[in-house]
Motif scaffolding. Structure first.
Motif, PDB file in Angstrom:
ATOM      1  N   ALA A   1       0.814  -1.147   0.229  1.00 32.10           N
ATOM      2  CA  ALA A   1      -0.015   0.254  -0.013  1.00 32.10           C
ATOM      3  C   ALA A   1       0.920   1.308  -0.149  1.00 32.10           C
ATOM      4  O   ALA A   1       1.622   1.230   0.652  1.00 32.10           O
ATOM      5  CB  ALA A   1      -0.811   0.063   1.209  1.00 32.10           C
ATOM      6  N   VAL A   2       0.666   2.019  -1.227  1.00 34.72           N
ATOM      7  CA  VAL A   2       1.324   3.317  -0.805  1.00 34.72           C
ATOM      8  C   VAL A   2       0.439   4.582  -1.147  1.00 34.72           C
ATOM      9  O   VAL A   2      -0.880   4.176  -1.193  1.00 34.72           O
ATOM     10  CB  VAL A   2       2.300   3.402  -2.146  1.00 34.72           C
ATOM     11  N   ASP A   3       0.846   6.065  -1.114  1.00 36.37           N
ATOM     12  CA  ASP A   3      -0.224   6.857  -0.940  1.00 36.37           C
ATOM     13  C   ASP A   3      -0.326   7.330  -2.351  1.00 36.37           C
ATOM     14  O   ASP A   3      -1.170   7.485  -2.976  1.00 36.37           O
ATOM     15  CB  ASP A   3       0.472   8.023  -0.215  1.00 36.37           C
ATOM     16  N   VAL A   4       1.057   7.485  -3.051  1.00 36.07           N
ATOM     17  CA  VAL A   4       1.146   7.664  -4.735  1.00 36.07           C
ATOM     18  C   VAL A   4       1.802   6.834  -5.236  1.00 36.07           C
ATOM     19  O   VAL A   4       3.031   6.330  -4.994  1.00 36.07           O
ATOM     20  CB  VAL A   4       1.736   9.060  -4.410  1.00 36.07           C
ATOM     21  N   LEU A   5       1.140   6.593  -6.326  1.00 37.64           N
ATOM     22  CA  LEU A   5       1.893   5.483  -7.139  1.00 37.64           C
ATOM     23  C   LEU A   5       1.981   6.391  -8.610  1.00 37.64           C
ATOM     24  O   LEU A   5       1.027   6.820  -9.061  1.00 37.64           O
ATOM     25  CB  LEU A   5       0.798   4.244  -7.623  1.00 37.64           C
ATOM     26  N   ILE A   6       3.019   6.272  -9.193  1.00 33.00           N
ATOM     27  CA  ILE A   6       3.418   7.044 -10.419  1.00 33.00           C
ATOM     28  C   ILE A   6       3.830   5.970 -11.440  1.00 33.00           C
ATOM     29  O   ILE A   6       4.697   5.115 -11.126  1.00 33.00           O
ATOM     30  CB  ILE A   6       4.533   7.999 -10.164  1.00 33.00           C
ATOM     31  N   VAL A   7       3.189   6.157 -12.578  1.00 28.21           N
ATOM     32  CA  VAL A   7       3.755   5.292 -13.624  1.00 28.21           C
ATOM     33  C   VAL A   7       4.433   6.252 -14.737  1.00 28.21           C
ATOM     34  O   VAL A   7       4.022   7.049 -15.304  1.00 28.21           O
ATOM     35  CB  VAL A   7       2.397   4.762 -14.597  1.00 28.21           C
ATOM     36  N   GLY A   8       5.620   5.593 -14.993  1.00 27.49           N
ATOM     37  CA  GLY A   8       6.704   6.206 -15.917  1.00 27.49           C
ATOM     38  C   GLY A   8       7.694   7.135 -15.166  1.00 27.49           C
ATOM     39  O   GLY A   8       7.451   7.747 -14.108  1.00 27.49           O
ATOM     40  N   ALA A   9       9.008   6.623 -15.605  1.00 26.24           N
ATOM     41  CA  ALA A   9      10.255   7.357 -14.866  1.00 26.24           C
ATOM     42  C   ALA A   9      11.018   8.331 -15.899  1.00 26.24           C
ATOM     43  O   ALA A   9      12.200   8.053 -15.921  1.00 26.24           O
ATOM     44  CB  ALA A   9      10.925   6.239 -14.237  1.00 26.24           C
ATOM     45  N   GLY A  10      10.245   8.936 -16.636  1.00 27.04           N
ATOM     46  CA  GLY A  10      10.893   9.864 -17.391  1.00 27.04           C
ATOM     47  C   GLY A  10      10.920  11.323 -16.674  1.00 27.04           C
ATOM     48  O   GLY A  10      10.874  11.245 -15.230  1.00 27.04           O
ATOM     49  N   PHE A  11      11.097  12.394 -17.215  1.00 26.17           N
ATOM     50  CA  PHE A  11      11.236  13.770 -16.492  1.00 26.17           C
ATOM     51  C   PHE A  11      10.070  13.730 -15.635  1.00 26.17           C
ATOM     52  O   PHE A  11      10.203  14.274 -14.629  1.00 26.17           O
ATOM     53  CB  PHE A  11      11.480  14.924 -17.485  1.00 26.17           C
ATOM     54  N   ALA A  12       9.052  13.517 -15.956  1.00 23.75           N
ATOM     55  CA  ALA A  12       7.841  13.908 -15.284  1.00 23.75           C
ATOM     56  C   ALA A  12       7.479  12.825 -14.243  1.00 23.75           C
ATOM     57  O   ALA A  12       7.303  13.352 -12.876  1.00 23.75           O
ATOM     58  CB  ALA A  12       6.485  13.744 -16.051  1.00 23.75           C
ATOM     59  N   GLY A  13       7.890  11.684 -14.324  1.00 31.23           N
ATOM     60  CA  GLY A  13       7.716  10.608 -13.309  1.00 31.23           C
ATOM     61  C   GLY A  13       8.571  11.016 -12.055  1.00 31.23           C
ATOM     62  O   GLY A  13       8.420  10.841 -10.889  1.00 31.23           O
ATOM     63  N   LEU A  14       9.953  11.494 -12.544  1.00 33.45           N
ATOM     64  CA  LEU A  14      11.134  11.458 -11.331  1.00 33.45           C
ATOM     65  C   LEU A  14      10.740  12.850 -10.523  1.00 33.45           C
ATOM     66  O   LEU A  14      10.625  12.931  -9.531  1.00 33.45           O
ATOM     67  CB  LEU A  14      12.320  11.583 -12.163  1.00 33.45           C
ATOM     68  N   ARG A  15      10.329  13.800 -11.480  1.00 33.32           N
ATOM     69  CA  ARG A  15       9.803  15.208 -10.627  1.00 33.32           C
ATOM     70  C   ARG A  15       8.736  14.888  -9.650  1.00 33.32           C
ATOM     71  O   ARG A  15       8.655  15.324  -8.327  1.00 33.32           O
ATOM     72  CB  ARG A  15       9.560  15.987 -11.686  1.00 33.32           C
ATOM     73  N   ALA A  16       7.605  14.024 -10.300  1.00 37.43           N
ATOM     74  CA  ALA A  16       6.423  13.587  -9.266  1.00 37.43           C
ATOM     75  C   ALA A  16       7.029  12.839  -7.798  1.00 37.43           C
ATOM     76  O   ALA A  16       6.584  13.188  -6.880  1.00 37.43           O
ATOM     77  CB  ALA A  16       5.412  12.785 -10.091  1.00 37.43           C
ATOM     78  N   LEU A  17       7.789  11.822  -8.027  1.00 38.58           N
ATOM     79  CA  LEU A  17       8.269  11.269  -7.137  1.00 38.58           C
ATOM     80  C   LEU A  17       9.153  12.062  -6.161  1.00 38.58           C
ATOM     81  O   LEU A  17       8.827  12.140  -4.985  1.00 38.58           O
ATOM     82  CB  LEU A  17       9.559  10.127  -7.607  1.00 38.58           C
ATOM     83  N   HIS A  18      10.129  13.277  -6.532  1.00 37.29           N
ATOM     84  CA  HIS A  18      10.584  14.087  -5.487  1.00 37.29           C
ATOM     85  C   HIS A  18       9.647  14.732  -4.918  1.00 37.29           C
ATOM     86  O   HIS A  18       9.973  14.873  -3.682  1.00 37.29           O
ATOM     87  CB  HIS A  18      11.677  14.630  -6.592  1.00 37.29           C
ATOM     88  N   THR A  19       8.555  15.185  -5.708  1.00 33.21           N
ATOM     89  CA  THR A  19       7.656  16.194  -5.035  1.00 33.21           C
ATOM     90  C   THR A  19       6.998  15.596  -3.878  1.00 33.21           C
ATOM     91  O   THR A  19       6.847  15.792  -2.815  1.00 33.21           O
ATOM     92  CB  THR A  19       6.773  16.882  -6.110  1.00 33.21           C
ATOM     93  N   PHE A  20       6.312  14.378  -4.312  1.00 33.54           N
ATOM     94  CA  PHE A  20       5.308  13.604  -3.418  1.00 33.54           C
ATOM     95  C   PHE A  20       6.179  13.036  -2.190  1.00 33.54           C
ATOM     96  O   PHE A  20       5.644  12.948  -1.221  1.00 33.54           O
ATOM     97  CB  PHE A  20       4.594  12.648  -4.126  1.00 33.54           C
ATOM     98  N   ARG A  21       7.417  12.529  -2.529  1.00 36.67           N
ATOM     99  CA  ARG A  21       8.203  11.948  -1.481  1.00 36.67           C
ATOM    100  C   ARG A  21       8.430  13.051  -0.494  1.00 36.67           C
ATOM    101  O   ARG A  21       8.456  12.721   0.788  1.00 36.67           O
ATOM    102  CB  ARG A  21       9.394  11.059  -1.889  1.00 36.67           C
ATOM    103  N   GLY A  22       8.756  14.008  -0.989  1.00 37.36           N
ATOM    104  CA  GLY A  22       8.938  15.415  -0.238  1.00 37.36           C
ATOM    105  C   GLY A  22       8.230  15.772   0.784  1.00 37.36           C
ATOM    106  O   GLY A  22       8.311  16.271   1.805  1.00 37.36           O
ATOM    107  N   MET A  23       6.663  15.314   0.404  1.00 39.26           N
ATOM    108  CA  MET A  23       5.799  15.802   1.269  1.00 39.26           C
ATOM    109  C   MET A  23       5.432  14.612   2.348  1.00 39.26           C
ATOM    110  O   MET A  23       4.252  14.786   2.983  1.00 39.26           O
ATOM    111  CB  MET A  23       4.392  15.853   0.272  1.00 39.26           C
TER     112      MET A  23
END
Ligand code: NA7
Length: 542
Positions: free
Chosen positions: A3-25
């Motif tokens: 179980a996670v809070d946020v599941l991101i699909v795709g590790a391109g520019f967008a996915g990496l930015r989303a990971l950094h941002t949501f994990r930072g929260m």
């Protein structure tokens, strides 16, 4: 099942930015990536000559001033290997890899109405549940390879530009074919021409192209940009395209021909894409466009030595930039080499592939390698590959059967807590996509924070708002020349695809204002549902 809070699909520019941002929260976050490496399109499009046609300083993340200062771009327009090195650096610097699952393709995502959570199943058989599903699947990630008769018989190599092999592909001594003259075909042509024994370029539609005016970046230039990076970012965010060019209110038709010629000449070898912004109405009025198109045609013609080739290579059948023009480094000049041949498939269509090559109506060509630079199923291709099932069992495929619909390009009615980055209905491919990606992800992050603060379990687009947004997207497109040409902007690139205009042509600044207004007004057009008792929370002005 994790179980996670946020599941991101795709590790391109967008996915990496989303990971950094949501994990930072403080969110438990995971990224699923189908490929064996990170980087998205910059991982896959590793063909010779692949290069960004947005300037390096602008095609990079803006969220970290330290990153901006420490990374040193070597060229004005970075090559694919350098961009991939940058992406790898970002992943290491911000410790992103530990939450990325490579070779893990999302095969399905199903929304559970009882829990307001998504259940995601991957090709590996692994499953996750997540409150939020963030789709960073790319707009040009689903490759399109035409199936020519006899294709299986061909004894040589067939490679798609967007699925380039990881090992170096050499062409020395080879007879090579490139099918397609979009950005990919135009970028690889001069590079492969220098290596191969013989190169044949199969052209269906002659494309406009503006010189990239690429150059190494000097220390002085680097220092100058880094001294004023915040201002540069602000200029990009406040320009219509995200490229930093100032809005120009002058009409091409309001200036004398001589002055116009001088302005085009000054922009030609310097502005790349910015050439389309020399006058404000180049993409709005056919007459204005004609002045730019005529200038470009003359410039292209002057580069080509053989008159018969000139006639074939100069674009005529559509307005400049109504389809995506290219930014090239020596494409037209490559045809002056004696080992480069043009095969015009409008004049002599491809009949079939044979064991030794390609037979057209005009002749049989022999090849060792055939490259498909035939593009992508744009905007919706990668979003519709997995089975995404929303409320009441409706699939995204069914919902979008007549073309993509969304509220503000970010959310779809019936698919709560699903957030689309750089998808249809957003500026996406009509912008410096880095600006679009970062702004949307920051907006999603603030939305998720608001949901947490107010105890909201689900956010969902309202169908009525969605209809209004689609109408607005169309209205803005009708003001432009985009609808006058067949292109991947309007679904013409895939036979049978719904013919609707997909990106938002109102610019990144206008789009951001719309998103910010929506946020400030308490998210009208979205239904916010509380966790406790599932009572609807009416949007209230923040
Ligand atoms: P594009 O821009 O979609 O270009 C694809 C090219 O392939 C284009 O010239 C097509 O001709 C041609 N094509 C496609 N199918 C065929 C067939 N069956 N026969 C002949 N020619 C064909 O893709 P790119 O990869 O070059 O660029 C994608 C984006 O990457 C680009 O826009 C930038 O954003 C970066 P057509 O024009 O349809 O006649």
């Amino acid at each position: 099942m994790d179980a996670v809070d946020v599941l991101i699909v795709g590790a391109g520019f967008a996915g990496l930015r989303a990971l950094h941002t949501f994990r930072g929260m403080g969110k438990r976050t995971v990224v699923l990536e189908a490929s064996a490496g990170i980087g998205g399109v910059w991982y896959h499009n590793a063909y010779p000559g692949a290069r960004c046609d947005v300037e390096s300083y602008d095609y990079s993340y803006s969220f970290s001033p330290e990153l901006e200062q420490e990374w040193r771009w070597s060229e004005r327009y970075a090559t694919q290997p350098e961009i991939l090195r940058y992406i790898e650096h970002v992943a290491d610097r911000f410790d992103l890899r530990r939450d990325i699952r490579l070779e893990t393709r999302m095969s399905s995502a199903v929304f559970d109405e009882a829990t307001d959570r998504w259940t995601v199943t991957a090709s590996t058989g692994q499953r996750w549940t997540a409150q939020h599903l963030v789709l960073c699947l790319g707009q040009l990630s689903s490759t399109k390879a035409p199936a020519f008769p006899g294709q299986d018989q061909f004894a040589g190599r067939i490679i798609h530009s967007g699925e380039w092999p990881r090992d170096k592909v050499g062409f020395a001594g080879e007879r090579v074919a490139i099918i397609g003259t979009g950005s990919s075909g135009m970028q690889m042509t001069p590079v492969i021409a220098r290596e191969a024994a013989h190169l044949t370029v199969f052209q269906r539609t002659p494309n406009y192209s503006v010189p990239a005016a690429n150059a190494p970046l000097t220390e002085a230039e680097d220092r100058a940009v880094k001294a004023h990076y915040p201002e540069r970012r602000a200029a990009a965010r406040n320009s219509p395209t995200g490229l930093g060019f100032k809005v120009n209110r002058v009409s091409a038709l309001d200036v004398p021909a001589e002055e116009r010629e001088t302005a085009y000449e000054a922009a030609w070898d310097r502005y790349g894409f910015g050439f389309a912004l020399v006058y404000h109405d180049i993409l709005l009025s056919k007459d204005a466009n004609d002045t730019a198109a005529d200038f470009i045609r003359r410039k292209i013609a002057a580069k080509i030595e053989k008159p018969a080739l000139r006639e074939k290579l100069v674009p005529k059948d559509h307005a400049f930039a109504a389809r995506r023009p290219s930014v090239d480094s020596g494409y037209f000049e490559a045809f002056n080499r004696n080992n480069v041949e043009l095969a015009d498939v409008r004049e002599a269509p491809i009949v079939e592939f044979t064991a030794t090559g390609i037979r057209t109506l005009a002749k049989a060509h022999a090849f060792d390698t055939i490259i498909f630079a035939t593009g992508f199923d744009a905007f919706t291709g990668s979003l519709l590959k997995p089975e995404i099932v929303g409320r009441g069992g409706i699939t995204l495929k069914r919902k979008w059967a007549a073309g993509p619909v969304s509220q503000l390009g970010v959310a779809v009615a019936g698919f709560p807590n699903m957030h689309i980055v750089a998808g249809p209905g957003s500026p996406s491919l009509l912008s410096n996509v880095m600006v679009s990606i970062e702004e949307q992800i920051d907006w999603f992050a603030r939305l998720v924070r608001t949901m947490d603060e107010r105890g909201i379990g689900a956010v969902e687009a309202e169908a009525e708002a969605e209809r209004a947004w689609v109408e607005h997207v169309n209205e803005r497109a009708r003001e432009t020349l985009y609808m006058t040409a067949d292109s991947y902007y309007n679904g013409a690139e895939v036979a049978g695809k719904p013919r609707v205009f997909m990106p938002y042509s109102g610019g990144v600044r206008g789009y951001r204002r719309i998103l910010e207004r929506c946020e400030a007004d308490g998210y009208p057009g979205f239904r916010l549902v509380a966790r406790d008792g599932r009572a609807a929370v009416r949007p209230t002005a923040a």
